[in-house]
Design an enzyme around this catalytic site. Structure first.
Site, PDB file in Angstrom:
ATOM      1  N   GLY A  77      -2.793   2.539  -5.938  1.00 51.92           N
ATOM      2  CA  GLY A  77      -2.169   2.323  -4.795  1.00 51.92           C
ATOM      3  C   GLY A  77      -2.696   1.272  -3.947  1.00 51.92           C
ATOM      4  O   GLY A  77      -1.990   0.555  -3.331  1.00 51.92           O
ATOM      5  N   ARG A 105       5.720   4.957  -5.694  1.00 57.33           N
ATOM      6  CA  ARG A 105       5.125   4.925  -4.348  1.00 57.33           C
ATOM      7  C   ARG A 105       5.966   3.844  -3.715  1.00 57.33           C
ATOM      8  O   ARG A 105       6.137   2.813  -4.031  1.00 57.33           O
ATOM      9  CB  ARG A 105       3.588   4.421  -4.619  1.00 57.33           C
ATOM     10  N   SER A 150      -1.834   4.135   7.852  1.00 52.15           N
ATOM     11  CA  SER A 150      -1.985   4.011   6.708  1.00 52.15           C
ATOM     12  C   SER A 150      -3.314   2.750   6.559  1.00 52.15           C
ATOM     13  O   SER A 150      -2.753   1.723   6.833  1.00 52.15           O
ATOM     14  CB  SER A 150      -0.969   3.610   5.802  1.00 52.15           C
ATOM     15  N   GLN A 152      -3.851   1.344   3.878  1.00 57.52           N
ATOM     16  CA  GLN A 152      -3.561   0.517   2.666  1.00 57.52           C
ATOM     17  C   GLN A 152      -2.437  -0.439   3.391  1.00 57.52           C
ATOM     18  O   GLN A 152      -2.653  -1.721   3.276  1.00 57.52           O
ATOM     19  CB  GLN A 152      -2.878   1.190   1.634  1.00 57.52           C
ATOM     20  N   ASP A 303      -7.738  11.932   1.527  1.00 60.66           N
ATOM     21  CA  ASP A 303      -7.874  11.995   0.049  1.00 60.66           C
ATOM     22  C   ASP A 303      -8.751  13.612  -0.049  1.00 60.66           C
ATOM     23  O   ASP A 303      -8.601  14.151  -1.185  1.00 60.66           O
ATOM     24  CB  ASP A 303      -8.675  11.027  -0.496  1.00 60.66           C
ATOM     25  N   LYS A 330       1.279  10.357  -2.586  1.00 64.94           N
ATOM     26  CA  LYS A 330      -0.217  10.040  -3.325  1.00 64.94           C
ATOM     27  C   LYS A 330       0.249   9.900  -4.909  1.00 64.94           C
ATOM     28  O   LYS A 330       1.380   9.796  -5.345  1.00 64.94           O
ATOM     29  CB  LYS A 330      -0.931  10.821  -2.668  1.00 64.94           C
ATOM     30  N   ARG A 334       1.202  15.577  -3.341  1.00 65.48           N
ATOM     31  CA  ARG A 334       0.053  16.810  -3.155  1.00 65.48           C
ATOM     32  C   ARG A 334       0.226  17.838  -2.323  1.00 65.48           C
ATOM     33  O   ARG A 334      -0.579  18.646  -2.545  1.00 65.48           O
ATOM     34  CB  ARG A 334      -1.331  15.601  -2.653  1.00 65.48           C
TER      35      ARG A 334
HETATM   36  C1  S3P Z   1      -7.159   4.054   0.755  1.00 63.49           C
HETATM   37  C2  S3P Z   1      -6.140   4.402   1.666  1.00 63.49           C
HETATM   38  C3  S3P Z   1      -5.867   5.735   1.647  1.00 63.49           C
HETATM   39  C4  S3P Z   1      -6.279   6.732   0.510  1.00 63.49           C
HETATM   40  C5  S3P Z   1      -6.405   5.996  -0.754  1.00 63.49           C
HETATM   41  C6  S3P Z   1      -7.246   4.957  -0.671  1.00 63.49           C
HETATM   42  C7  S3P Z   1      -7.678   2.779   1.019  1.00 63.49           C
HETATM   43  O1  S3P Z   1      -4.375   5.310   1.753  1.00 63.49           O
HETATM   44  O2  S3P Z   1      -5.447   7.747   0.444  1.00 63.49           O
HETATM   45  O3  S3P Z   1      -6.995   6.881  -1.762  1.00 63.49           O
HETATM   46  O4  S3P Z   1      -8.663   2.320   0.123  1.00 63.49           O
HETATM   47  O5  S3P Z   1      -7.249   1.727   1.735  1.00 63.49           O
HETATM   48  P1  S3P Z   1      -3.511   5.439   3.219  1.00 63.49           P
HETATM   49  O6  S3P Z   1      -4.485   5.107   4.245  1.00 63.49           O
HETATM   50  O7  S3P Z   1      -2.668   4.218   2.723  1.00 63.49           O
HETATM   51  O8  S3P Z   1      -2.827   6.686   3.434  1.00 63.49           O
END
Ligand code: S3P
Length: 433
Positions: A77, A105, A150, A152, A303, A330, A334
């Site tokens: 993701g 996703r 988030s 990401q 996580d 996720k 989950r």
């Molecule tokens: C991550 C951000 C998280 C996390 C993922 C890794 C990252 O997701 O759940 O395993 O590396 O930016 P979100 O913050 O987008 O929910």
């Protein structure tokens, strides 16, 4: 601990557009992060690998080449969210897809802001799901408010902002992990965060001509360490110390939650790995009492929430998790998969659209049979549940653990756990005790 997954992805992605080579030490070699190495190569970037060291021969944004084929992010993701932002300013076509879980996703959250910045993007089902196509263009800075915290999505926009005209602003409702911001600063870029209300913040990034990193050390992954922090608490007569693990405060929310539950956890801060703080964590067997986790705290242990729910199943009283609907998007849903896992151990849980109530039983559980749904963290939670059980827990899939932690089963054995392979056909299901 193996290298941090989030930092390893970012080391390769920012390394790819760095001005010259970046030596990465402590890189996590897992299915997810190796997909990022493959993506960098598809963009024309040479990556030399030796054990957990990489040299990423950065070419600057102008040196990136249009990939000849679709990029396969596998189960990652982070890769499918961050890469579109990194390349959105480049005039080339890049198509990204991944495994069955990735193709479920949500992607509108990154495609919409990239469109507002001036990129041309498309995705399946009305631009909401992978596969996605990015055809870059001249970008302008935007001001974007995240509906859900988030890292990401924030990172995608910040990476695009590095090549956009003017300032790019992202408002987040609660602090999400800030590895991208730290690495941009480490590479000489400018990014600032201002707290605007309890937890909520505004992050600003400005365009750069080039990024300049020479060497980058990756800390141990706190999310991987978390399995053993909790294992020591739940398995009778245990104590585990973990050194050189990343202790970025946007990642370690689990420690605060465990402390509220009365857990015996000691943390020692001890220096830095590149832009990240590191230290050691020691935990030992103890009794737990219930606690609540709400939306403000959720991103700091997003996580680790499955591990919190497992710990809650052995705590005295009813623990409540709320504001965590994001868990449904996720690698598996989950909330649903954890409710099923805890029920398989005999736990009493009530599932809500955005969380769960867990009525703990300090006597723990005998054992059971859990379904990981090809979700690496579910499989590892199942294994820790097995180590803490009286009779063992059957985990239907240990192969998926390679997504984030290829050596997990070995570490369990080194710490005194045991596995019984129960399938002659490939040995994928296994019972942990
Ligand atoms: C991550 C951000 C998280 C996390 C993922 C890794 C990252 O997701 O759940 O395993 O590396 O930016 P979100 O913050 O987008 O929910």
């Amino acid at each position: 601990m193996p290298g941090d997954k989030s930092v390893s992805h970012r080391a390769v992605l920012l390394g790819a557009v760095n001005d010259g080579p970046v030596a990465v030490k402590g890189f996590l070699r897992s299915a997810d992060t190796l997909a990022t190495v493959a993506a960098a190569r598809a963009l024309g970037v040479q990556v030399d690998e030796q054990d957990d060291s990489l040299v990423v021969h950065g070419r600057g944004w102008d040196g990136l080449r249009e990939p000849e084929n679709v990029i396969d992010v596998a189960n990652s993701g982070t890769l499918i969210r961050l890469l579109p932002g990194l390349i959105a300013s480049r005039d080339m076509l890049c198509v990204l897809t991944g495994d069955a879980s990735i193709r479920r996703r949500p992607m509108a959250r990154v495609l919409e802001p990239l469109t507002a910045m001036g990129a041309t993007v498309a995705g399946r089902r009305g631009n909401t799901l992978p596969p996605v196509a990015v055809r870059g263009g001249a970008l302008r800075g935007i001001s974007h408010t995240l509906a859900v915290a988030s890292a990401q999505v924030k990172s995608c926009i910040l990476l695009a902002g590095l090549r956009a005209a003017g300032e790019t602003v992202v408002t987040e409702p609660a602090p999400s992990r800030d590895h991208t911001e730290r690495m941009i600063r480490f590479a000489g870029g400018r990014v600032e965060r201002e707290e605007i209300a309890a937890g909520a913040g505004v992050i600003r990034v400005w365009p750069v001509d080039s990024l300049l990193m020479g060497m980058l050390a990756v800390p141990g992954d706190f999310s991987s360490a978390a399995f053993f922090v909790v294992a020591a608490i739940l398995v009778p007569d245990s104590e585990i110390s973990i050194t050189d693990v990343g202790l970025n405060p946007t990642r370690t929310g689990l420690l605060k939650v465990l402390e509220r539950m009365g857990a015996a956890v000691e943390v020692k801060m001890g220096g830095e790995a590149g832009p990240e703080p590191v230290g050691s964590v020691t935990s030992r067997t103890c009794e737990l009492s219930a606690t609540d986790v709400d939306a403000t705290e959720v991103p700091s242990l997003i996580d680790e929430l499955p591990l919190f729910l497992l710990a809650a199943a052995k705590a005295k009283g009813v623990s409540r998790l709320r504001g965590a609907a994001e868990l449904r998007a996720k690698e598996s849903d989950r909330l649903r998969s954890m409710a099923a896992l805890l029920r398989a151990l005999g736990g009493k849980v009530v599932e809500y659209p955005d969380g769960m109530d867990v009525e703990g039983d300090p006597r723990g559980w005998d054992g059971g049979s859990i379904v990981a749904e090809a979700d690496h963290r579910l499989a590892m939670v199942g294994a820790i549940a097995g180590a803490a059980s009286r009779d063992g827990v059957l985990v239907d899939d240990v192969g998926c653990m390679t997504v984030s932690y290829p050596g997990f089963t070995k570490t369990v054995v080194e710490l005194g756990g045991s596995w019984n392979a129960v399938s002659a056909t490939g040995g994928r299901p296994a019972a942990a005790s």
